[in-house]
Design a protein around this motif. Structure first.
Motif, PDB file in Angstrom:
ATOM      1  N   TYR A   5      -0.224  -4.086  14.921  1.00 55.44           N
ATOM      2  CA  TYR A   5      -0.181  -4.156  13.028  1.00 55.44           C
ATOM      3  C   TYR A   5      -1.384  -3.573  12.741  1.00 55.44           C
ATOM      4  CZ  TYR A   5      -2.215  -6.801   9.587  1.00 55.44           C
ATOM      5  OH  TYR A   5      -3.146  -7.218   8.187  1.00 55.44           O
ATOM      6  N   GLU A   6      -2.522  -3.116  13.222  1.00 57.85           N
ATOM      7  CA  GLU A   6      -3.617  -2.366  12.635  1.00 57.85           C
ATOM      8  C   GLU A   6      -4.010  -0.654  12.360  1.00 57.85           C
ATOM      9  OE1 GLU A   6      -6.232  -3.737  11.726  1.00 57.85           O
ATOM     10  OE2 GLU A   6      -6.188  -5.667  12.626  1.00 57.85           O
ATOM     11  N   GLN A   7      -2.559  -0.640  13.227  1.00 55.44           N
ATOM     12  CA  GLN A   7      -1.834   0.777  12.628  1.00 55.44           C
ATOM     13  C   GLN A   7      -1.541   0.989  11.502  1.00 55.44           C
ATOM     14  OE1 GLN A   7       0.025   2.603  16.225  1.00 55.44           O
ATOM     15  NE2 GLN A   7      -2.202   3.168  16.959  1.00 55.44           N
ATOM     16  N   LEU A   8      -0.596  -0.462  11.181  1.00 53.62           N
ATOM     17  CA  LEU A   8       0.527  -0.275  10.305  1.00 53.62           C
ATOM     18  C   LEU A   8      -0.472  -1.009   8.914  1.00 53.62           C
ATOM     19  CD1 LEU A   8       3.364  -2.195  11.097  1.00 53.62           C
ATOM     20  CD2 LEU A   8       3.936  -0.606  10.711  1.00 53.62           C
ATOM     21  N   ARG A   9      -1.814  -1.734   8.463  1.00 57.29           N
ATOM     22  CA  ARG A   9      -2.455  -1.778   8.087  1.00 57.29           C
ATOM     23  C   ARG A   9      -3.156  -0.616   7.806  1.00 57.29           C
ATOM     24  NH1 ARG A   9      -7.493  -3.539   7.239  1.00 57.29           N
ATOM     25  NH2 ARG A   9      -7.854  -3.294   9.469  1.00 57.29           N
ATOM     26  N   GLN A  10      -3.843   0.001   8.133  1.00 53.46           N
ATOM     27  CA  GLN A  10      -4.197   1.600   7.747  1.00 53.46           C
ATOM     28  C   GLN A  10      -3.505   2.499   7.614  1.00 53.46           C
ATOM     29  OE1 GLN A  10      -6.659   2.705  11.661  1.00 53.46           O
ATOM     30  NE2 GLN A  10      -7.392   1.110  11.723  1.00 53.46           N
ATOM     31  N   ALA A  11      -2.376   2.638   7.345  1.00 52.03           N
ATOM     32  CA  ALA A  11      -1.186   3.495   6.975  1.00 52.03           C
ATOM     33  C   ALA A  11      -0.717   2.896   5.622  1.00 52.03           C
ATOM     34  CB  ALA A  11      -0.451   3.436   7.908  1.00 52.03           C
ATOM     35  N   GLY A  12      -1.003   1.867   4.749  1.00 48.79           N
ATOM     36  CA  GLY A  12      -1.131   0.287   4.210  1.00 48.79           C
ATOM     37  C   GLY A  12       0.338   0.359   3.735  1.00 48.79           C
ATOM     38  N   ALA A  13       0.279   0.231   4.851  1.00 52.18           N
ATOM     39  CA  ALA A  13       2.033  -1.037   5.315  1.00 52.18           C
ATOM     40  C   ALA A  13       1.464  -2.772   6.519  1.00 52.18           C
ATOM     41  CB  ALA A  13       2.516  -0.486   5.443  1.00 52.18           C
ATOM     42  N   PRO A  14      -0.165  -3.181   5.496  1.00 53.62           N
ATOM     43  CA  PRO A  14       0.004  -4.925   6.035  1.00 53.62           C
ATOM     44  C   PRO A  14       1.555  -5.657   5.716  1.00 53.62           C
ATOM     45  CG  PRO A  14      -1.127  -4.388   3.995  1.00 53.62           C
ATOM     46  CD  PRO A  14      -0.310  -3.330   3.889  1.00 53.62           C
ATOM     47  N   MET A  15       0.990  -6.643   6.881  1.00 51.52           N
ATOM     48  CA  MET A  15       2.414  -6.905   6.707  1.00 51.52           C
ATOM     49  C   MET A  15       1.997  -8.560   5.988  1.00 51.52           C
ATOM     50  SD  MET A  15       3.597  -7.819  11.325  1.00 51.52           S
ATOM     51  CE  MET A  15       1.790  -7.242  11.415  1.00 51.52           C
ATOM     52  N   GLN A  16       3.003  -8.754   5.022  1.00 46.67           N
ATOM     53  CA  GLN A  16       2.694 -10.196   3.920  1.00 46.67           C
ATOM     54  C   GLN A  16       2.965 -11.573   5.167  1.00 46.67           C
ATOM     55  OE1 GLN A  16       4.796  -8.916   1.054  1.00 46.67           O
ATOM     56  NE2 GLN A  16       3.326  -7.927   0.711  1.00 46.67           N
ATOM     57  N   ARG A  17       4.651 -11.178   6.173  1.00 49.85           N
ATOM     58  CA  ARG A  17       4.738 -12.561   6.515  1.00 49.85           C
ATOM     59  C   ARG A  17       5.664 -11.853   8.178  1.00 49.85           C
ATOM     60  NH1 ARG A  17       8.849 -11.687   2.759  1.00 49.85           N
ATOM     61  NH2 ARG A  17       7.267 -13.244   1.367  1.00 49.85           N
ATOM     62  N   ILE A  18       5.842 -12.728   8.730  1.00 50.77           N
ATOM     63  CA  ILE A  18       6.417 -12.466   9.903  1.00 50.77           C
ATOM     64  C   ILE A  18       7.445 -13.013  10.172  1.00 50.77           C
ATOM     65  CG2 ILE A  18       6.263 -12.043  12.458  1.00 50.77           C
ATOM     66  CD1 ILE A  18       2.886 -11.407  12.805  1.00 50.77           C
TER      67      ILE A  18
END
Length: 121
Positions: A5-18
């Motif tokens: 999740y942290e890697q996705l967030r740093q890449a500019g793709a944070p989760m909005q829901r699971i």
């Protein structure tokens, strides 16, 4: 999972829901844990317990066919329940994740050492 999740967030793709399905979705405490750790709503989908088997069957039925026809042929799956994150738990899980980030690299050599017991267990 938090590391991914942290890697996705740093890449500019944070989760909005699971969206959660399968065996883990059966336990409401597990669903709530995901919501609290990631601080996003967790949507437990309808038919969540058998989703893996259904998904495998759907994919098998589409072998060699255009995958864009999946939604039209099998419809949409609804949300059975939404687990909202508890903001009061954010600091706790952030602190635990920071500790994990410090500890995990030092444990890697031990994982390799445990490999010798693979055939014993």
């Amino acid at each position: 999972m938090r590391e991914v999740y942290e890697q996705l967030r740093q890449a500019g793709a944070p989760m909005q829901r699971i969206r959660i399905t399968g065996g883990g979705a059966v336990n409401p405490h597990w669903c709530q844990l995901f919501a609290d750790v990631f601080q996003v709503p967790v949507c437990r989908m309808e038919g969540y317990a058998s989703a893996g088997a259904v998904g495998a069957a759907v994919l098998a039925s589409q072998c060699g066919k255009d995958p864009r026809s999946l939604p039209a042929r099998f419809g949409k799956v609804g949300v059975e329940k939404v687990f909202e994150p508890d903001p009061s738990k954010k600091e706790l899980y952030d602190r635990l994740f920071a500790l994990y980030v410090q500890i995990y690299p030092s444990l890697k050599p031990m994982f390799h050492a445990l490999k010798e017991f693979e055939t014993v267990v």
